[in-house]
Scaffold this active site. Sequence first.
Site, PDB file in Angstrom:
ATOM      1  CD  GLU A  99      38.994  19.118  30.006  1.00 24.41           C
ATOM      2  OE1 GLU A  99      39.962  19.354  29.257  1.00 24.41           O
ATOM      3  OE2 GLU A  99      38.041  19.905  30.144  1.00 24.41           O
ATOM      4  CB  SER A 359      39.738  72.600  67.082  1.00 24.77           C
ATOM      5  OG  SER A 359      39.525  73.955  66.760  1.00 24.77           O
TER       6      SER A 359
END
Length: 716
Positions: A99, A359
């Site tokens: 980096e 039902s």
Amino acid sequence: MARARSRPPARPWRRRFLLALQLAIAAVVLVFAALAIAVYVARSELPSFEQLKSSPNGQMIRVHAADGTVIVSLGPSYGRWLSYDQIPAVMRDATVAVEDRRFYKHPGVDPIGLARAAEVRLQRGRWTQGGSTITQQLARNVFLSSQKKFARKAREWLLALAMERKFTKAQILELYLNKVYYGGGAYGIDAASRRFFGHGADQLSLAEAAVIAGLVKAPSNYSPTADAEAAVGRAGVVIQAMEETGAITHAEALGADPKGLALAPEPKQNSVRYFTDWALPQLDLLIDEHTAPLDVYTTLDLSMQKVADDAIRQNAPVGAQGALVSLDRDGAVKAMVGGKDYVSSIYNRATQATRQPGSSFKLFVYLAALEAGHKPEDTVVDEPVTIDGWSPRNDSRHNSGQVSLRTAFAYSLNTVAAKLGQEVGFPTVADMARRFGITTPVNTHPSMVLGTSDVRLIDMTRAFASVGQNGIAVAPYGITRVEADGQVIYRHETDQSHVLVAPYVAAEMIDLLQTAVNTGTGRAAQIGRPVAGKTGTTTSSKDGWFLGFSSGLTTGVWMGRDDARPIPGLHGGTAPAKAFAAFMGPATRSRPIEQFQTQVTLPDWQLDNEEDAYLGEQDNSVGVDADGNPVPDAPPTAAAPPPDRDGETTAPPSDGGADDEPDQPAPQPRQRLDQDFIDRAIGRPRDRREPPAAAAPSRQLPPRDPGAYRDDRPNQ
């Protein structure tokens, strides 16, 4: 005497050059002075090193199951903070090599790096190197956005110079390695190491450090879990850079093998996510904390959740989806399954889907009737009835005359439900449903008594749980407490003061619900201990429901297709009831057996000349559309096949008067309604059975044995 030579006048261009040079020097001095002042001001405004260490880049939420196990981690993930000395040298060297090779030499901004990036830009025609130092990246990650604008870049340079004036190189690298984003939701090397390799960053090898260091450039592109080949290739670049900078020897570089690294297993996106997707949005209503990391403790029981998963997957018909919700007596959600597979479908059918309940909706019809003064022993005539042009029919396609409400409920007689709804008023039934927690719109067409209004499974389960709690309202909840930085900021408190119906009404309803499971349409839900519940099946077998409770645990099951297409053979009393039993058996095993206040009373069996008249019939096959309008009958078809060994028909019945599905299975031997069946249905021990009578079998049943329930009932 010779005359003295005069000095020739300076040329105009020289004078202008000197003046320009002087002005340039002055400008440079002014710029540097202004820069120095700006850097000094920025330095004075920077947070301290300790403040930067304690400022996360987002809120992390860890969700715990009831036993404390972390089941889901959401938001950014932060591992343990490692000081500079605790960070392995290979990790520091790998980061600097790839980096910012001149990290220890530049003042925060690297002019040589910028020049090299500009040269590459001219050669390749595009920016391939940013020239950003580690200090600049830290400044951008902590203080700025990633917008590619000159003003932002200038601010980044200024902050980098200021940070170099305030912090040492070791502090800057420590901050960077503990805060930079490495992909996969991981911030910092410790979180990344645990995310990808399953251990802390203090144990990183050279190859592992190279992989992690290589992620910073493009976390999504080089993530080992997303593209292992790209991650290995990038790690090779890092190792080569380390060798070039002298951080490692050639032999060490050759010995590093990123290809041989073992990655930590990916967390399974199982059905637990259905629960967390439902529970976590409630945090916005419970707390006002949006920055501190949170620990959310929930009601979910992992063992029950696994059993629920298995129950749905093993019992849902092929091509059908299934959902399950289980509530403890106080409303705590112990298990929630929103579908067969969370990975393939995150749609939560337990909390989001709205389907007709069939039902099972008769719960509210009978609650309204009982509250109006009816008793389970009251008689009503089962006969053809027409209400506002709607003529419901029973699934058996015949009427039985005078029956008790207990019998009508046990075998889900549609004509009786319609007459009760007309008597108490259809708006009254709708109000009862809303009183018990139904949040979706409820229509007041006459056919609403058969469940033509769409509902949610969690709402129906809540309603049954409230009945099981003797009429006291039960509100589902999933979060028990929330902690922020170790401090409890929310704790759930259960309100049991809201009474929905009188206790005697709830007790009578439980009486009816027991009958439905013991001898009615819900027999497949028996688990060898008292169970009360109700089935539900909609037109053309598009939906199957079973909802019931036992030992303080209430569970609702729904099955069907997402596109609402018919599923041959799906009744509430088949797959849903079996899934209910498959879950509730293990789920209640560690709970004491609880008898209901009302002992089960069997219905009157002398209603029909045929012994098995009610066995195996579907519970809601009247033909109505979504608006409650009748569906025209199809031509008469052959009689439905006899019930199978569990008492259910082996072929799909004709739900809206349409023809039965083709390719029906061969009829199975009929099951006789004898004493042996009744004993097994209610869990009566064999050694307590009365000897069979010598005469012809009688349909008059013996008195109910209080000790009928036991855990070791024979398999049926």
